[in-house]
Design a protein around this motif. Structure first.
Motif, PDB file in Angstrom:
ATOM      1  N   THR A 210      18.770  24.693  -4.005  1.00 22.89           N
ATOM      2  CA  THR A 210      19.250  24.149  -5.279  1.00 22.89           C
ATOM      3  C   THR A 210      18.091  23.963  -6.245  1.00 22.89           C
ATOM      4  N   TYR A 211      16.985  23.425  -5.735  1.00 27.07           N
ATOM      5  CA  TYR A 211      15.837  23.129  -6.596  1.00 27.07           C
ATOM      6  C   TYR A 211      14.999  24.379  -6.870  1.00 27.07           C
ATOM      7  N   LEU A 212      14.993  25.333  -5.959  1.00 24.69           N
ATOM      8  CA  LEU A 212      14.324  26.596  -6.237  1.00 24.69           C
ATOM      9  C   LEU A 212      14.990  27.314  -7.405  1.00 24.69           C
ATOM     10  N   GLU A 213      16.303  27.234  -7.460  1.00 19.31           N
ATOM     11  CA  GLU A 213      17.028  27.917  -8.527  1.00 19.31           C
ATOM     12  C   GLU A 213      16.880  27.211  -9.874  1.00 19.31           C
ATOM     13  N   LEU A 214      16.534  25.924  -9.848  1.00 16.73           N
ATOM     14  CA  LEU A 214      16.358  25.160 -11.089  1.00 16.73           C
ATOM     15  C   LEU A 214      14.904  25.108 -11.548  1.00 16.73           C
ATOM     16  N   THR A 215      13.994  25.590 -10.706  1.00 14.11           N
ATOM     17  CA  THR A 215      12.562  25.488 -10.993  1.00 14.11           C
ATOM     18  C   THR A 215      12.114  26.573 -11.969  1.00 14.11           C
ATOM     19  N   ASN A 216      11.303  26.179 -12.940  1.00 16.53           N
ATOM     20  CA  ASN A 216      10.721  27.128 -13.890  1.00 16.53           C
ATOM     21  C   ASN A 216       9.377  27.628 -13.372  1.00 16.53           C
ATOM     22  N   GLU A 217       8.854  28.649 -14.020  1.00 16.64           N
ATOM     23  CA  GLU A 217       7.550  29.175 -13.633  1.00 16.64           C
ATOM     24  C   GLU A 217       6.490  28.090 -13.775  1.00 16.64           C
ATOM     25  N   GLY A 218       5.584  28.037 -12.793  1.00 14.99           N
ATOM     26  CA  GLY A 218       4.553  27.007 -12.786  1.00 14.99           C
ATOM     27  C   GLY A 218       3.162  27.601 -12.805  1.00 14.99           C
ATOM     28  N   VAL A 219       2.281  27.097 -11.945  1.00 14.77           N
ATOM     29  CA  VAL A 219       0.889  27.557 -11.883  1.00 14.77           C
ATOM     30  C   VAL A 219       0.842  29.067 -11.674  1.00 14.77           C
ATOM     31  N   GLY A 220       0.038  29.753 -12.494  1.00 16.66           N
ATOM     32  CA  GLY A 220      -0.106  31.198 -12.365  1.00 16.66           C
ATOM     33  C   GLY A 220       1.068  31.981 -12.911  1.00 16.66           C
ATOM     34  N   GLY A 221       1.999  31.299 -13.611  1.00 15.24           N
ATOM     35  CA  GLY A 221       3.162  31.991 -14.143  1.00 15.24           C
ATOM     36  C   GLY A 221       4.145  32.416 -13.079  1.00 15.24           C
ATOM     37  N   GLU A 222       4.071  31.779 -11.887  1.00  9.85           N
ATOM     38  CA  GLU A 222       4.937  32.131 -10.769  1.00  9.85           C
ATOM     39  C   GLU A 222       5.840  30.962 -10.402  1.00  9.85           C
ATOM     40  N   LEU A 223       6.899  31.275  -9.666  1.00 10.05           N
ATOM     41  CA  LEU A 223       7.806  30.242  -9.175  1.00 10.05           C
ATOM     42  C   LEU A 223       7.161  29.584  -7.963  1.00 10.05           C
ATOM     43  N   GLN A 224       6.695  28.354  -8.134  1.00  9.11           N
ATOM     44  CA  GLN A 224       5.924  27.674  -7.099  1.00  9.11           C
ATOM     45  C   GLN A 224       6.826  26.856  -6.172  1.00  9.11           C
TER      46      GLN A 224
END
Length: 267
Positions: A210-224
């Motif tokens: 659920t939270y992976l699908e709601l997470t925006n790109e983070g450090v390094g422009g990647e899905l962390q």
């Protein structure tokens, strides 16, 4: 019961260039077996029944390694070398594969396993980290904590202060056999919340997706993955377990060589 595991193996391995231009870091030899063989062995020894390996179009070597080789077995038999066939055996666990089209971070790779996992708790093992078990496999230690807490569990190891910037670092409250995690920071440049770094072993409840699908790109422009864990922490308890075995990061040349030398001496 934790029956399923995801092994992300689709990254470029940029810490180990130039060899990773042609050889996946998961196939680096440690003795006469590649790194990923040890990871699969650990999963099997911890009770895992099914493994999903997340690969990319440049990772066919991994699939070939775990596939049977009828031609090679026939050749060995024709040369009266049947005793060598035992060297081809792999752990008796079902291995499936799914390709990550674009290398977009660890969180994105794990997200691809949603259908495979279903509504079960599941393990994640990162092949960058080899743990020499003492006295039990690292993943099994985490599974034991999950049995007690029913929550997500993260493998931890004490790391030198000057190395914390390379890892996720947790803040938490020590319990008798584990740590209740309060916060997690991805690769802190300064002011790390503790000296306990996340290593590549996890048990997650299926709510993580659920939270992976709601997470925006983070450090390094990647899905962390770390960002998804922070969201998970806000909604349910997450625990940490300091593993008892010795951990080696194969992305660091010095540790990789130390691991190879250790296993050669004990062979």
């Amino acid at each position: 019961m934790v029956r399923k595991a995801i092994i992300p193996a689709a990254g470029y391995g940029i810490r180990s260039l130039p060899i990773t231009k042609v050889i996946p870091k998961e196939m680096f030899p440690v003795g006469l077996k590649p790194v990923i063989h040890y990871i699969v062995e650990e999963a099997f020894s911890s009770g895992i029944e099914q493994i999903l390996i997340i690969t990319s179009k440049s990772r066919d070597l991994i699939m070939d390694y775990f596939d049977s080789s009828i031609e090679l077995e026939a050749f060995l038999k024709s040369k009266n070398k049947e005793h060598l066939i035992k060297k081809l055996e792999i752990p008796k666990v079902e291995i499936l594969y799914k390709r990550q089209a674009v290398a977009n971070g660890l969180g994105d790779a794990i997200r691809l396993g949603k259908e495979f996992v279903g509504n079960e708790p599941f393990a994640v093992l990162l092949p960058d980290d080899i743990v020499i078990p003492e006295p039990v496999p690292a993943l099994k230690e985490l599974i034991e904590v999950h049995k007690e807490t029913k929550g997500s569990v993260i493998g931890l190891k004490q790391i030198k202060q000057d190395c914390l910037k390379d890892y996720g670092v947790i803040q938490g409250w020590p319990k008798e056999r584990f740590i209740e995690i309060q916060d997690i920071v991805e690769k802190p440049e300064t002011n790390a919340p503790s000296d306990l770094a996340v290593i590549g072993r996890y048990i997650f409840t299926p709510k993580l997706f659920t939270y992976l699908e709601l997470t925006n790109e983070g450090v390094g422009g990647e899905l962390q993955l770390t960002d998804a864990i922070k969201s998970l922490l806000a909604n349910e308890s997450v625990f940490g377990k300091i593993i008892s075995g010795d951990r080696y990061d194969i992305g660091k040349l010095k540790e990789y060589v130390e691991l190879v030398n250790r296993l050669i001496k004990t062979d």
